[in-house]
Design an enzyme around this catalytic site. Structure first.
Site, PDB file in Angstrom:
ATOM      1  N   GLU A   1       0.800  -1.238   0.000  1.00 58.32           N
ATOM      2  CA  GLU A   1       0.000   0.000   0.000  1.00 58.32           C
ATOM      3  C   GLU A   1       0.827   1.280   0.000  1.00 58.32           C
ATOM      4  OE1 GLU A   1      -3.219   0.183   2.745  1.00 58.32           O
ATOM      5  OE2 GLU A   1      -4.154  -1.623   1.949  1.00 58.32           O
TER       6      GLU A   1
ATOM      7  N   GLU B   1      -5.429  -8.180   0.116  1.00 58.65           N
ATOM      8  CA  GLU B   1      -6.118  -7.865   1.374  1.00 58.65           C
ATOM      9  C   GLU B   1      -7.563  -7.503   1.084  1.00 58.65           C
ATOM     10  OE1 GLU B   1      -4.566  -4.846   4.024  1.00 58.65           O
ATOM     11  OE2 GLU B   1      -2.514  -5.566   3.741  1.00 58.65           O
TER      12      GLU B   1
HETATM   13  C1  FCB Z   1      -4.624  -1.962   5.217  1.00 60.98           C
HETATM   14  C2  FCB Z   1      -3.266  -2.323   5.770  1.00 60.98           C
HETATM   15  C3  FCB Z   1      -3.307  -3.397   6.818  1.00 60.98           C
HETATM   16  C4  FCB Z   1      -4.480  -3.218   7.756  1.00 60.98           C
HETATM   17  C5  FCB Z   1      -5.759  -3.075   6.977  1.00 60.98           C
HETATM   18  C6  FCB Z   1      -6.998  -2.945   7.833  1.00 60.98           C
HETATM   19  O1  FCB Z   1      -4.588  -0.674   4.727  1.00 60.98           O
HETATM   20  O2  FCB Z   1      -2.409  -2.735   4.726  1.00 60.98           O
HETATM   21  O3  FCB Z   1      -2.074  -3.399   7.481  1.00 60.98           O
HETATM   22  O4  FCB Z   1      -4.254  -2.143   8.571  1.00 60.98           O
HETATM   23  O5  FCB Z   1      -5.665  -1.954   6.149  1.00 60.98           O
END
Ligand code: FCB
Length: 497
Positions: free
Chosen positions: A215, A403
């Site tokens: 990210e 994610e």
């Molecule tokens: C993302 C992050 C991860 C976690 C989730 C909820 O942005 O990569 O580490 O904090 O959000």
């Protein structure tokens, strides 16, 4: 508007939602022995989900964590300090002064957590390496005890039949590098590449999938613009743009360093969070607007990584604040990748507009529904449009959702269970859209649920529980939530249940 296209789109939508509404009792447990071969070896037709809600046979069901969020053991075995140690120990920076000093104690309890993963039927696990366990001051002499930990972890995952997916940078920059300017200093990109190449070289005999960074948008903006994350800065636009450039450069240099230090067949990607632009209404003019927006809104990160150039509009908007870069930088930044990981949580709606960009972002009304975290607006179709537009724009051959998941208030019921039906609702709807994207031909190879465990949610401390496993932090006790049972059945049946 083309009436044929819209009828076709409508028919698809109707069949997707009809499928989503029915729960045929066809579910045959398809839990197969874990195949440690990488999914890209499979024939292309294996990736096509059927018209029902099934996923491709070789789909990689996983879950994700990050070093500082779960490991604890902050002072053990020679680990050096990162910017997150400094930040979380600075009064007022995290909710109730929480730190990652102990967190889930994954550093010691990982064998138990791997047993939980086995119980879920996970095929893959995404973890990140803590840079300061490997190089305690960021550069210089490596720390064998740090390497040993990741060796143990990887060996235990493989023994359990779970594929390791390794991220090299999940925001925990060594503090000594921050003291020399952090990502504002071009040397940090080089230090990152050195560390990434070294670490991948140690693990690549057993780990076949590496991600450089996690990210980029979040750590550039939350860390250096809003100040909500480490290192907690508020940079002006010029400095921020230059920093963002060194971040993508660091990614590209790391890709090259990993390739140089690992055997052929090692797959290199990243885990980015491009803004998933969704057409506000699924009709051609707004779909086209969303496509343009996907490219422009992500100009600093995924677009330059994929195209090897900053968009004209991005540079024009910045004017004198535009970053300084060379053609060689752009070549490094766009080093070819084997896969792209995309983290997706909330949608950004887009409409067609007559302005120069050809689109506008539609602001969320105050009444727009969100999950426990106020930023987590609910929009399952982000999991359709995000990967689909990335594939359409850049012809990416292998996409992973690295994610996706949600926070929940997670009350413990009198019977001791955690009935997180809100998380189940969230996952069921998002996964239905993921299945829709695959059925439409989008090459999504796997999905990593965030997160296996409740953990240190950055400045939110421990109040933003994102796990499908409840963690009692005092007793270090793990209790699978209802959502863990849901996910287990999804994996076993290879379909949304
Ligand atoms: C993302 C992050 C991860 C976690 C989730 C909820 O942005 O990569 O580490 O904090 O959000």
């Amino acid at each position: 508007m083309n009436a044929n296209i819209s009828r076709r789109t409508l028919a698809k939508l109707l069949s997707a939602s009809a499928a989503a509404a029915s729960l045929p009792a066809l579910a045959r447990s398809q839990q197969r022995a874990v195949d440690s071969s990488t999914p890209h070896n499979a024939a292309p037709e294996d990736f096509t989900g059927s018209a029902a809600r099934t996923f491709p046979q070789c789909f990689v069901w996983g879950s994700a964590t990050a070093a500082y969020q779960v490991e604890g053991a902050a002072r053990e075995d020679g680990r050096g300090l990162s910017i997150w140690d400094t930040f979380s120990h600075t009064p007022g920076k995290t909710f109730e002064g929480a730190t990652g000093d102990v967190s889930d104690d994954f550093y010691h309890l990982y064998p138990k957590d791997i047993a939980l993963m086995q119980e879920l039927g996970l095929k893959a696990f995404r973890f990140s390496v803590s840079w300061t366990r490997i190089f305690p001051t960021g550069t210089g002499q490596p720390n064998q005890k740090g390497i040993d930990f990741y060796n143990r972890l990887v060996d235990a995952l493989l023994a359990a039949g779970i594929q390791p997916f390794c991220t090299l940078y999940h925001w925990d920059l060594p503090q000594p590098l921050q003291d020399r300017g952090g990502w504002e200093n071009r040397d940090t990109a080089k230090a990152f590449a050195d560390y990434a190449g070294f670490t991948a070289g140690k693990l690549a005999d057993r780990v076949h999938q590496f991600m450089t960074v996690n990210e980029m948008l979040t750590y550039v903006e939350q860390g250096n613009l809003t100040g909500k994350h480490a290192p907690g800065f508020h940079l002006d636009p010029k400095r921020l743009a230059q920093l963002a450039h060194y971040v993508v450069l660091g990614h590209g240099m790391a890709v090259q360093a990993i390739r140089a230090s690992t055997p052929p067949g090692t797959r290199v990607g990243l885990a980015d969070n491009p803004i998933p632009t969704c057409p506000v209404i699924e009709i051609p003019e707004h779909i086209e607007a969303a496509r343009k927006a996907m490219r422009e809104e992500n100009a600093r990160f995924l677009t330059v990584v994929e195209e090897g150039r900053y968009t004209d509009l991005y540079l024009k908007k910045l004017g004198a604040d535009a970053p300084k870069f060379t053609p060689e930088d752009l070549e490094i930044i766009s080093s070819p990748l084997d896969f792209v990981g995309i983290n997706i949580y909330q949608p950004t709606y887009v409409r067609a507009d007559q302005n120069e960009a050809g689109y506008s972002i539609v602001p969320m009304p105050d009444s727009y529904p969100h999950m426990l975290s106020p930023w987590l607006s609910i929009g399952p179709e982000a999991l359709y449009w995000g990967p689909k537009l990335a594939h359409d724009l850049w012809n990416i051959k292998d996409i992973y959702i690295t994610e996706n998941g949600t926070s929940s208030s997670d009350q413990i019921a009198p019977d001791g269970h955690i009935y997180d039906v809100d998380r189940v609702m969230f996952l069921r709807n998002y996964l239905s859209q993921l299945q829709r994207a695959i059925a439409d031909g989008c090459p999504i190879r796997g999905y990593f649920l965030w997160s296996l465990l409740d953990n240190f949610e950055w400045s939110e401390g421990y109040r933003g529980r994102f796990g499908i496993t409840y963690v009692d932090l005092k007793a270090e006790k793990r209790t699978p939530k209802l959502s863990a049972h849901f996910y287990k059945h999804v994996i076993a049946a290879n379909r949304v249940v």
